[in-house]
Design an enzyme around this catalytic site. Sequence first.
Site, PDB file in Angstrom:
ATOM      1  N   THR A  10       0.820  -1.214   0.000  1.00 42.60           N
ATOM      2  CA  THR A  10       0.000   0.000   0.000  1.00 42.60           C
ATOM      3  C   THR A  10       0.851   1.260   0.000  1.00 42.60           C
ATOM      4  OG1 THR A  10      -1.768  -1.151   1.175  1.00 42.60           O
ATOM      5  CG2 THR A  10      -1.787   1.236   1.252  1.00 42.60           C
ATOM      6  N   ILE A  19       1.195  13.330   8.918  1.00 41.11           N
ATOM      7  CA  ILE A  19       1.432  14.438   9.847  1.00 41.11           C
ATOM      8  C   ILE A  19       2.944  14.611  10.027  1.00 41.11           C
ATOM      9  CG2 ILE A  19       1.043  15.299  12.180  1.00 41.11           C
ATOM     10  CD1 ILE A  19      -1.409  13.478  12.337  1.00 41.11           C
ATOM     11  N   LYS A  58       4.739   3.720  18.407  1.00 33.18           N
ATOM     12  CA  LYS A  58       4.869   5.101  17.943  1.00 33.18           C
ATOM     13  C   LYS A  58       5.379   6.010  19.054  1.00 33.18           C
ATOM     14  CE  LYS A  58       1.223   4.417  14.528  1.00 33.18           C
ATOM     15  NZ  LYS A  58      -0.208   4.628  14.200  1.00 33.18           N
TER      16      LYS A  58
END
Length: 448
Positions: free
Chosen positions: A29, A152, A221
Amino acid sequence: MRGPANAEDPSTTSPRRGSIRLGLLGCGTVGGGVLELCAANARWLEGRVGAPLEVRRVLVRDPAKERVAACDPRWITTRPEDVVDDPEIDVVVEVMGGEGAALELVERAISAGKGVVTANKLLLAKHGPRLVDLAIARGTDLAFEGAVGGGIPIIRTLREAFASDWVERLAGIVNGTCNYVLGRMREGGLGLDAAVREAQAKGYAEADPSLDTGGHDAAHKLCVLAMLAFGARVPASALHVEGIEGIEERDHRYAERFGYVIKHLAIGRDFGDAIELRVHPTLIPKTSVLANVSGVLNAILLEGRALGPCMLYGRGAGDLPTAVSVVSDILDVGRSIVAGASGLLTRGIAMEPRPLKPQEDIETRYYLRLSAPERPGLMARIAGGLGELGVSLEQMVQPERPATPGDPVDIVVLTHVAREGNVTAALERMRAEGLFAAPPRLYRIEVS
């Protein structure tokens, strides 16, 4: 996509001297999105780098699989060495995911002096400091904007915009699946399982959603963010991690009653001598900017010692949002190569082992949902049990009456700021006395 309408497709141009030559590890993807952006915006990107970007190799598992139009079949290989060991490839783009094979190939690429761009949060959470050290020693760049927050620009913001400041606190919604599920429970009155199934049907959750709903994706993260925000070398296994599996629809109703919404947050604080790193469901005021981040969107709030608060908000996953971050990293690494200054991006990352504040020493406010058979003096006993260990109550209510007298009822407690170890010890003491009909539920209330 940005760029002139007649932007050249790299698959139709011959290699030019001075080009930045790319090798991709993976073409799923995100990898497909990277190729599409590079093809559609070729001339624009060349102007930003000072040299054309030229894709040379794309590592895949199944060469017969149909791929995006921007992927020239001549680039396809199933041999990793065709990418990492090719002396003509300048930048290796790792978008294959996973840990074992990705770690070996990224290490080989860095050791060979190639710039590396990766969007692999698991790889960085477990091996980031080691890979950064290797890149600094080898004088090359390791860029990883796509690993946190999709499109972001949080990594760039921490690395560059906060270079002259110090981050004292961060709080972020960094997992879109959890954010969507909690939103549907709150707004649609769905149970957890039904909300997860809906997320899966819309493509927002994996067939096995446990990495997301268990909080582990957000923890990976947070580890990456801590490297830059707090200069911390912290193993992912050391973080306090809770998922959203225990939240029920009634928790959303009760939170609403008190003026809160429940969000799944990654939270970090720097106390100087230690840092907090924790991932868990959190009650935040409805007036908070994070409370209004809906759907699968992500948002990360930073507080700098000098700057104060700063929030970044946007799409935290998906092929093109993440590809935007990956291609931006390719531009940065490519510019460094063209300028003869490879390694500058990575050289500014300074990390050291930093102790984590024990979870029992965390001090915040708490939401407690306690189930106990209704009887005279019940609420006084709960208040007393918490008070015995110095936990002060802000509010305590019984939101609903039992269907039959004597049935268990919910008692909801909001505390003032308290030490977590005292709260859990008080609950355990009352549980051992047989006061509760079900295990207590504890969720934290975020305080600024």
